[in-house]
Write a protein that holds these residues in place. Structure first.
Motif, PDB file in Angstrom:
ATOM      1  N   ARG A 119       0.644  -0.915   0.110  1.00 33.42           N
ATOM      2  CA  ARG A 119      -0.001  -0.123  -0.511  1.00 33.42           C
ATOM      3  C   ARG A 119       0.994   0.864  -0.087  1.00 33.42           C
ATOM      4  O   ARG A 119       0.314   1.954  -0.165  1.00 33.42           O
ATOM      5  N   HIS A 120       1.816   1.630   0.444  1.00 36.06           N
ATOM      6  CA  HIS A 120       2.826   2.013   0.494  1.00 36.06           C
ATOM      7  C   HIS A 120       3.729   2.569  -0.567  1.00 36.06           C
ATOM      8  O   HIS A 120       3.683   3.662  -1.530  1.00 36.06           O
ATOM      9  N   ALA A 121       3.833   1.437  -0.910  1.00 32.80           N
ATOM     10  CA  ALA A 121       4.674   1.249  -1.799  1.00 32.80           C
ATOM     11  C   ALA A 121       3.548   1.842  -3.182  1.00 32.80           C
ATOM     12  O   ALA A 121       3.997   3.005  -4.366  1.00 32.80           O
ATOM     13  N   ALA A 122       2.354   1.691  -3.442  1.00 31.30           N
ATOM     14  CA  ALA A 122       1.829   2.233  -4.365  1.00 31.30           C
ATOM     15  C   ALA A 122       1.320   3.423  -4.199  1.00 31.30           C
ATOM     16  O   ALA A 122       1.048   4.443  -5.272  1.00 31.30           O
ATOM     17  N   CYS A 123       1.299   3.851  -2.789  1.00 32.55           N
ATOM     18  CA  CYS A 123       0.594   5.183  -2.429  1.00 32.55           C
ATOM     19  C   CYS A 123       2.314   5.971  -2.962  1.00 32.55           C
ATOM     20  O   CYS A 123       1.800   7.669  -3.726  1.00 32.55           O
ATOM     21  N   ALA A 178       4.099   5.541  -5.330  1.00 33.83           N
ATOM     22  CA  ALA A 178       4.150   5.885  -7.035  1.00 33.83           C
ATOM     23  C   ALA A 178       2.951   6.943  -7.275  1.00 33.83           C
ATOM     24  O   ALA A 178       3.053   7.458  -8.148  1.00 33.83           O
ATOM     25  N   ALA A 179       1.844   6.329  -7.227  1.00 36.79           N
ATOM     26  CA  ALA A 179       0.789   7.796  -7.241  1.00 36.79           C
ATOM     27  C   ALA A 179       1.565   8.523  -7.091  1.00 36.79           C
ATOM     28  O   ALA A 179       0.923   9.236  -8.276  1.00 36.79           O
ATOM     29  N   THR A 180       1.543   9.223  -6.275  1.00 35.38           N
ATOM     30  CA  THR A 180       2.636   9.999  -5.988  1.00 35.38           C
ATOM     31  C   THR A 180       3.384  11.335  -6.683  1.00 35.38           C
ATOM     32  O   THR A 180       2.875  12.305  -7.037  1.00 35.38           O
ATOM     33  N   VAL A 229      -5.295   5.368  -1.332  1.00 32.02           N
ATOM     34  CA  VAL A 229      -4.002   5.960  -2.777  1.00 32.02           C
ATOM     35  C   VAL A 229      -5.524   7.099  -3.580  1.00 32.02           C
ATOM     36  O   VAL A 229      -5.108   8.330  -3.704  1.00 32.02           O
ATOM     37  N   ASP A 230      -7.060   5.940  -3.314  1.00 30.71           N
ATOM     38  CA  ASP A 230      -7.381   7.855  -2.912  1.00 30.71           C
ATOM     39  C   ASP A 230      -7.101   9.228  -2.686  1.00 30.71           C
ATOM     40  O   ASP A 230      -7.754  10.106  -2.354  1.00 30.71           O
ATOM     41  N   ASP A 231      -6.302   9.506  -1.126  1.00 29.16           N
ATOM     42  CA  ASP A 231      -5.895  10.411  -0.445  1.00 29.16           C
ATOM     43  C   ASP A 231      -4.746  10.978  -1.423  1.00 29.16           C
ATOM     44  O   ASP A 231      -5.520  12.605  -1.621  1.00 29.16           O
ATOM     45  N   ILE A 232      -4.089  10.353  -2.166  1.00 22.65           N
ATOM     46  CA  ILE A 232      -3.352  10.875  -2.698  1.00 22.65           C
ATOM     47  C   ILE A 232      -4.390  11.864  -4.182  1.00 22.65           C
ATOM     48  O   ILE A 232      -3.930  12.792  -4.447  1.00 22.65           O
ATOM     49  N   VAL A 233      -5.402  10.750  -4.960  1.00 24.13           N
ATOM     50  CA  VAL A 233      -6.522  11.918  -5.939  1.00 24.13           C
ATOM     51  C   VAL A 233      -6.910  12.653  -5.646  1.00 24.13           C
ATOM     52  O   VAL A 233      -6.378  14.065  -5.783  1.00 24.13           O
ATOM     53  N   ALA A 234      -7.171  12.453  -4.332  1.00 25.52           N
ATOM     54  CA  ALA A 234      -8.256  14.123  -3.538  1.00 25.52           C
ATOM     55  C   ALA A 234      -6.536  14.592  -3.339  1.00 25.52           C
ATOM     56  O   ALA A 234      -6.911  16.195  -3.884  1.00 25.52           O
ATOM     57  N   ALA A 235      -5.526  14.950  -3.294  1.00 23.25           N
ATOM     58  CA  ALA A 235      -4.411  15.428  -3.138  1.00 23.25           C
ATOM     59  C   ALA A 235      -4.346  16.416  -4.413  1.00 23.25           C
ATOM     60  O   ALA A 235      -3.715  17.703  -4.445  1.00 23.25           O
ATOM     61  N   LEU A 236      -3.826  14.958  -4.859  1.00 24.22           N
ATOM     62  CA  LEU A 236      -3.770  16.096  -6.559  1.00 24.22           C
ATOM     63  C   LEU A 236      -4.797  17.183  -7.469  1.00 24.22           C
ATOM     64  O   LEU A 236      -4.467  17.584  -7.818  1.00 24.22           O
ATOM     65  N   ALA A 237      -5.511  16.348  -6.906  1.00 25.15           N
ATOM     66  CA  ALA A 237      -7.314  17.373  -7.420  1.00 25.15           C
ATOM     67  C   ALA A 237      -6.825  18.407  -7.077  1.00 25.15           C
ATOM     68  O   ALA A 237      -7.762  19.612  -7.667  1.00 25.15           O
ATOM     69  N   VAL A 238      -7.115  18.403  -5.434  1.00 22.07           N
ATOM     70  CA  VAL A 238      -6.758  20.324  -4.661  1.00 22.07           C
ATOM     71  C   VAL A 238      -5.254  20.986  -4.826  1.00 22.07           C
ATOM     72  O   VAL A 238      -5.451  21.839  -5.756  1.00 22.07           O
ATOM     73  N   LEU A 239      -4.396  20.101  -5.655  1.00 18.58           N
ATOM     74  CA  LEU A 239      -3.546  20.895  -6.153  1.00 18.58           C
ATOM     75  C   LEU A 239      -3.769  21.030  -7.627  1.00 18.58           C
ATOM     76  O   LEU A 239      -3.467  22.785  -8.357  1.00 18.58           O
ATOM     77  N   GLU A 240      -4.436  20.205  -9.023  1.00 19.16           N
ATOM     78  CA  GLU A 240      -4.441  21.384  -9.869  1.00 19.16           C
ATOM     79  C   GLU A 240      -5.778  21.801 -10.033  1.00 19.16           C
ATOM     80  O   GLU A 240      -5.704  22.759 -11.102  1.00 19.16           O
ATOM     81  N   ARG A 259      -3.577   6.451 -10.340  1.00 22.72           N
ATOM     82  CA  ARG A 259      -3.778   5.026 -10.328  1.00 22.72           C
ATOM     83  C   ARG A 259      -2.918   4.082 -11.017  1.00 22.72           C
ATOM     84  O   ARG A 259      -2.876   3.201 -10.748  1.00 22.72           O
ATOM     85  N   LYS A 260      -2.876   4.679 -12.554  1.00 24.68           N
ATOM     86  CA  LYS A 260      -1.641   3.854 -13.065  1.00 24.68           C
ATOM     87  C   LYS A 260      -0.952   3.391 -12.538  1.00 24.68           C
ATOM     88  O   LYS A 260      -0.208   1.898 -12.391  1.00 24.68           O
ATOM     89  N   ALA A 261       0.184   3.884 -11.527  1.00 24.11           N
ATOM     90  CA  ALA A 261       1.502   3.863 -11.055  1.00 24.11           C
ATOM     91  C   ALA A 261       1.269   2.900 -10.142  1.00 24.11           C
ATOM     92  O   ALA A 261       1.532   2.766  -9.756  1.00 24.11           O
ATOM     93  N   ALA A 262       0.158   2.945  -9.679  1.00 21.96           N
ATOM     94  CA  ALA A 262      -0.009   2.244  -8.257  1.00 21.96           C
ATOM     95  C   ALA A 262      -0.784   1.021  -8.559  1.00 21.96           C
ATOM     96  O   ALA A 262      -0.576   0.484  -8.325  1.00 21.96           O
ATOM     97  N   GLU A 263      -1.342   1.136  -9.408  1.00 21.59           N
ATOM     98  CA  GLU A 263      -1.638  -0.599  -9.870  1.00 21.59           C
ATOM     99  C   GLU A 263      -0.469  -0.750 -10.604  1.00 21.59           C
ATOM    100  O   GLU A 263      -0.713  -2.306 -10.524  1.00 21.59           O
TER     101      GLU A 263
END
Ligand SMILES: *Cc1c(COP(=O)(O)O)cnc(C)c1O
Length: 399
Positions: free
Chosen positions: A271-275, A277-279, A348-359, A379-383
């Motif tokens: 899970r940490h590796a996925a988060c 990579a996603a970040t 990963v959803d927490d990372i996606v949410a953070a990226l959305a705010v940055l965007e 999401r692709k990187a996490a997967e």
């Protein structure tokens, strides 16, 4: 405080069950309930450290654990090699210097990991000049730069070049989130802190010690009292701590270790590796310039350069208004980088949410970003890390 996406490298967000455990009634810390609890905590922490030895639990922030690691095992005048790659490595060196150690600290560029060949050269130079180092200080995961050191490779060099040197490792922001094996790697003193991957508030430092280090403690003469790990070990043998422990935090650690056991370390590491990579993928897709050497980028904290002509304080304030809390740069990196924590209770959803705010927020700050691509990249990187998306959602559901 309204709900925040607290994306700093500690303190990390608390799961509800852990918050509730903080409200429990007190017990006698010299009584049988606490004895059982302390033994359970000390036993269950062996797995993430990778040791069969006892784990000592100190009421202190992580820095207290580092101070204990210095004063219990070293003497004034000891030659010590500090392999610092950032602010926290420098802090550990400062503690040793403060108590009178003779510290050699080679300059290593921030954002890089330590190079085993540099460690070899430094040990040889020390041996030629003043004798082999008595101890080598290492950082597992340098939180200020977002770099994870190749500890096993670094330590292998120390074992070859200075077999008697004690290996003292600040693993505060990596242990519990990243694979670690104290005994396999041959480490002597390893420190972690409660507010990082452990999902509990700040205030506990957990320390593991090798037999070799316990023998060294008998000869060590730095002044020590509160942070004397020998006293902690003697107390642990009676199911106690030498001083009144932060009982509430111990209750919370108990619940945290139950949640961790239910998820399992393999899944936690994935899970940490996925988060991580996603970040990295998400920030890069937005157009941010990642700071850490990509070969050694940390899976618990990611650093990126501040965009040109953007100041940290309006940037962080604008994000905070939208519920996203990031960390700034420390020391010489202040104003030059920002950091996103992704350790402990994170998915990963927490990372996606953070990226959305940055965007959303970046254009209003004059930061040119790529829109509409970050979430998919993340999401692709996490997967890719986890293998299949179904495994990933199963993990997210259990987090
Ligand atoms: C957080 C941290 C520390 C310091 O911990 P405190 O709890 O703030 O004393 C030391 N080293 C590293 C690598 C850390 O991440």
């Amino acid at each position: 405080v309204p709900s925040q996406n607290l994306r700093i490298p500690g303190p990390t967000p608390l799961p509800d069950a852990i918050r509730e455990a903080g409200t429990r009634q007190m017990v006698n810390h010299r009584g049988p309930e606490f004895k059982k609890l302390l033994y359970r905590l000390s036993r269950d922490l062996r797995t993430p450290f990778g040791t069969d030895g006892e784990i000592l639990i100190l009421t202190a922030s992580g820095t207290g654990g580092l101070e204990a690691a210095i004063v219990t095992f070293l003497s004034p005048g000891d030659h010590v090699l500090s392999v610092s790659i950032g602010v926290f490595g420098d802090r550990l060196a400062s503690i040793a210097t403060t108590y009178g150690a003779d510290v050699v600290k080679p300059a290593i560029e921030w954002g890089s990991a330590a190079d085993p060949d540099l460690v070899r050269d430094e040990i040889r130079a020390m041996a030629a000049a003043s004798g082999a180092p008595k101890a080598v200080l290492l950082t597992f995961n340098e939180t200020s730069t977002g770099v994870t050191n190749p500890i096993a490779d670094l330590v292998a060099v120390v074992h070859e070049e200075a077999p008697d040197a004690l290996l003292i490792v600040d693993a505060i922001s990596g242990l519990g989130a990243l694979p670690f094996d104290m005994e396999d790697w041959g480490l002597d003193v390893v420190v972690t802190g409660s507010q990082k991957s452990w999902m509990i508030p700040p205030g506990l430092a957990m320390v593991a010690v090798s037999d070799r280090a316990w023998a060294a403690a008998e000869q060590a003469t730095m002044p020590r009292f509160y942070f004397d790990l020998v006293r902690h070990r003697e107390s642990l043998a009676k199911g106690q701590t030498p001083w009144t422990p932060a009982l509430g935090l111990c209750f919370q650690l108990d619940v945290a270790l139950e949640l961790i056991a239910a998820e399992g370390y393999e899944r936690i590491f994935a899970r940490h590796a996925a988060c991580g990579a996603a970040t990295r993928a998400g920030l890069a897709a937005l157009g941010f310039d990642l700071f850490a050497d990509s070969a050694h980028a940390s899976n618990t904290v990611t650093s990126a350069r501040m965009p040109a002509d953007v100041e940290w304080s309006p940037f962080s304030a604008a994000l905070r208004e939208r519920g996203l809390v990031l960390a700034g740069g420390q020391g010489a990196l202040s104003g030059r980088i920002f950091r996103m924590g992704h350790l402990g209770h994170v998915k990963v959803d927490d990372i996606v949410a953070a990226l959305a705010v940055l965007e959303d927020v970046s254009p209003s700050l004059g930061i040119p970003i790529e829109t509409g691509v970050a979430e998919a990249a993340a999401r692709k990187a996490a997967e890719r890390v986890v293998g299949t998306s179904s495994q990933l959602s199963a993990m997210a559901a259990s987090a």
